[in-house]
Motif scaffolding. Structure first.
Motif, PDB file in Angstrom:
ATOM      1  N   LYS A 297       0.814  -1.218   0.000  1.00 28.63           N
ATOM      2  CA  LYS A 297       0.000   0.000   0.000  1.00 28.63           C
ATOM      3  C   LYS A 297       0.850   1.272   0.000  1.00 28.63           C
ATOM      4  O   LYS A 297       0.350   2.352  -0.295  1.00 28.63           O
ATOM      5  CB  LYS A 297      -0.943   0.002   1.201  1.00 28.63           C
ATOM      6  N   GLY A 298       2.153   1.138   0.314  1.00 34.38           N
ATOM      7  CA  GLY A 298       3.031   2.310   0.316  1.00 34.38           C
ATOM      8  C   GLY A 298       3.690   2.596  -1.014  1.00 34.38           C
ATOM      9  O   GLY A 298       4.473   3.550  -1.140  1.00 34.38           O
ATOM     10  N   TYR A 299       3.363   1.805  -2.034  1.00 35.47           N
ATOM     11  CA  TYR A 299       3.991   1.971  -3.346  1.00 35.47           C
ATOM     12  C   TYR A 299       3.685   3.362  -3.911  1.00 35.47           C
ATOM     13  O   TYR A 299       2.568   3.868  -3.798  1.00 35.47           O
ATOM     14  CB  TYR A 299       3.470   0.896  -4.305  1.00 35.47           C
ATOM     15  N   GLY A 300       4.694   3.969  -4.508  1.00 38.26           N
ATOM     16  CA  GLY A 300       4.521   5.305  -5.074  1.00 38.26           C
ATOM     17  C   GLY A 300       4.809   6.409  -4.078  1.00 38.26           C
ATOM     18  O   GLY A 300       5.116   7.530  -4.456  1.00 38.26           O
ATOM     19  N   THR A 301       4.707   6.080  -2.770  1.00 42.25           N
ATOM     20  CA  THR A 301       5.025   7.046  -1.713  1.00 42.25           C
ATOM     21  C   THR A 301       6.374   6.708  -1.111  1.00 42.25           C
ATOM     22  O   THR A 301       7.246   7.557  -0.948  1.00 42.25           O
ATOM     23  CB  THR A 301       3.952   7.019  -0.611  1.00 42.25           C
ATOM     24  N   TYR A 302       6.538   5.428  -0.777  1.00 38.33           N
ATOM     25  CA  TYR A 302       7.816   4.922  -0.269  1.00 38.33           C
ATOM     26  C   TYR A 302       8.446   4.062  -1.353  1.00 38.33           C
ATOM     27  O   TYR A 302       7.754   3.525  -2.211  1.00 38.33           O
ATOM     28  CB  TYR A 302       7.602   4.115   1.005  1.00 38.33           C
ATOM     29  N   TYR A 372      -2.915   3.368  -5.404  1.00 40.49           N
ATOM     30  CA  TYR A 372      -1.836   2.476  -4.986  1.00 40.49           C
ATOM     31  C   TYR A 372      -2.155   1.837  -3.634  1.00 40.49           C
ATOM     32  O   TYR A 372      -1.932   0.647  -3.420  1.00 40.49           O
ATOM     33  CB  TYR A 372      -0.511   3.244  -4.877  1.00 40.49           C
ATOM     34  N   ARG A 373      -2.662   2.647  -2.720  1.00 41.14           N
ATOM     35  CA  ARG A 373      -2.959   2.155  -1.369  1.00 41.14           C
ATOM     36  C   ARG A 373      -4.035   1.066  -1.413  1.00 41.14           C
ATOM     37  O   ARG A 373      -3.915   0.027  -0.762  1.00 41.14           O
ATOM     38  CB  ARG A 373      -3.403   3.323  -0.490  1.00 41.14           C
ATOM     39  N   GLY A 376      -2.653  -2.099  -2.993  1.00 41.47           N
ATOM     40  CA  GLY A 376      -1.731  -2.760  -2.076  1.00 41.47           C
ATOM     41  C   GLY A 376      -2.443  -3.548  -1.004  1.00 41.47           C
ATOM     42  O   GLY A 376      -1.909  -4.537  -0.478  1.00 41.47           O
ATOM     43  N   ASN A 377      -3.669  -3.147  -0.678  1.00 37.31           N
ATOM     44  CA  ASN A 377      -4.472  -3.853   0.317  1.00 37.31           C
ATOM     45  C   ASN A 377      -5.357  -4.926  -0.297  1.00 37.31           C
ATOM     46  O   ASN A 377      -6.057  -5.638   0.427  1.00 37.31           O
ATOM     47  CB  ASN A 377      -5.371  -2.854   1.073  1.00 37.31           C
ATOM     48  N   SER A 378      -5.343  -5.037  -1.626  1.00 35.42           N
ATOM     49  CA  SER A 378      -6.237  -5.969  -2.300  1.00 35.42           C
ATOM     50  C   SER A 378      -5.586  -7.354  -2.443  1.00 35.42           C
ATOM     51  O   SER A 378      -4.592  -7.664  -1.788  1.00 35.42           O
ATOM     52  CB  SER A 378      -6.649  -5.406  -3.657  1.00 35.42           C
TER      53      SER A 378
END
Length: 393
Positions: A297-302, A372-373, A376-378
């Motif tokens: 879920k942090g992809y694109g941010t971290y 993205y979040r 990531g949770n899916s």
């Protein structure tokens, strides 16, 4: 045969619903339940005719459950209490309250569902929540089988190792059931005997974890390498060999089959600051690769440990860029790294890897970070779809 009446708990963006459609099973989702308002917007966007309850599961009464008259439960409870990079609070974590409520409600239902499917992170299999779950299933008369599966087993170039349990209300064992063991492959009735020898021991679980999952985020310091020698990136010779083996596995599709055809990808390119800070830690893949790490879920941010990035300049050898990189000035280093043209995978591309069809979309008002979040949770639609067919077969 009448359509199955399915209750979708922790429905998120609708991965379970999509898997149900993908399985071609005759079914109706009688209610989907989730408290995440943004996820519910996506769910409504894609499944406008499904009754969606935006409420806490622990707030639903036994009477309300009985009125839904369902005969199948699909659920993906919160994973944070069990994830290996979290606090692993298990049943003491407040986020398990809703799941424990389900376990209390299940034996008291007017009519027990015939089928149950649960998805969670690797780590759930050794939790107290899992023990309570299987004890409840056994007390209610269910036969069940547990799995640790990744989309790579279906030829999808994305590692997403997850725990699954499928259960059926019946007196005789499932055809592929292996009591007390966790299967790491999809079963077939023909290979049931062979499956009985598929025992997961700690060594195998550790091996699978290392093979299929990315390293958890760290504080940015290089990992301790012991006697191993890191090569041009923070990768050992063994890690590079493993990646080459994955890329030569012809049973897995290439990433290019899942990529968007869009000339303007400028918004997805890694910013200079991220390139400089995380250069040695990036998991870099090309369109011709047959692998990618788990997107979180942090992809694109971290950057670190949240998923692979794509090298779009395919004619550049990564070794040439990384050789002696640490000896260069920041400006020279950035110039070299920019040659690779590294970008994030787009939300649509991650959705493709997760098995969501092209017609599955996101409301326009959602930000890229929100997409993205949610992804990531899916879950992986094709993996769940195959398990549904296995359970009903």
């Amino acid at each position: 045969m009448e359509p199955l009446r399915v209750l979708e708990l922790y429905s998120g963006i609708g991965g379970m619903h999509q898997a149900l459609k993908d399985s071609s099973v005759s079914a109706e989702v009688v209610a989907a339940i989730d408290v995440n308002t943004i996820a519910n917007e996506v769910y409504k966007h894609n499944f406008p005719h499904t009754q969606l309850w935006a409420k806490t599961i622990e707030g639903i009464t036994l009477q309300e459950f009985n009125q839904l008259s369902f005969n199948m439960i699909l659920m993906s409870p919160p994973c944070q209490p069990f994830t290996r990079i979290g606090l692993q609070g298990d049943v003491t974590d407040p986020r398990t309250k809703s799941f424990l409520h389900i376990l209390r409600i299940l034996p008291r239902l007017q009519k027990l569902p015939k089928y149950i499917l649960l998805e969670n992170v690797k780590g759930f299999e050794v939790s107290s929540a899992r023990d309570l779950f299987v004890q409840t299933l056994e007390n209610c008369g269910f036969k069940y089988q547990e799995f640790l599966l990744s989309p790579t087993s279906l030829g999808i170039p994305n590692s997403r190792l997850r725990y699954f349990l499928i259960a059926k209300l019946q007196s005789e064992p499932l055809p592929f059931q292996v009591p007390g063991q966790i299967l790491v492959e999809f079963p077939t009735v023909e290979s049931a005997n062979a499956q009985r020898h598929t025992i997961i021991v700690d060594v195998m679980k550790n091996s699978l974890e290392n093979k299929m999952e990315p390293n958890p985020p760290s504080d940015g310091n290089p990992p301790c390498c012991g006697k191993e020698t890191f090569l041009f990136k923070l990768e050992t010779a063994e890690e590079i060999k493993r990646k080459l083996q994955q890329d030569s596995d012809l049973s897995v599709q290439m990433l290019k089959d899942f990529l968007e055809d869009d000339d303007d990808m400028s918004q997805y390119f890694l910013p200079p600051k991220a390139l400089l800070r995380y250069a040695l830690l990036l998991d870099i893949v090309r369109p011709t690769c047959r692998r990618s790490t788990c997107f979180t879920k942090g992809y694109g941010t971290y950057v670190e440990g949240t998923g692979s990035v794509l090298q779009t300049a395919e004619d550049i050898q990564i070794e040439n860029v990384y050789t002696s990189l640490e000896t260069l000035s920041e400006e020279e280093k950035l110039m070299k790294l920019s040659m690779l043209k590294l970008r994030y995978f787009t939300p649509r591309e991650i959705a493709n890897l997760h098995g969501f069809p092209p017609e599955f979309g996101f409301p326009e008002k959602l930000t890229m970070k929100q997409c993205y979040r949610l992804l990531g949770n899916s879950l992986n639609v094709h993996v769940v779809s195959k398990l549904i067919r296995t359970l009903l077969g």
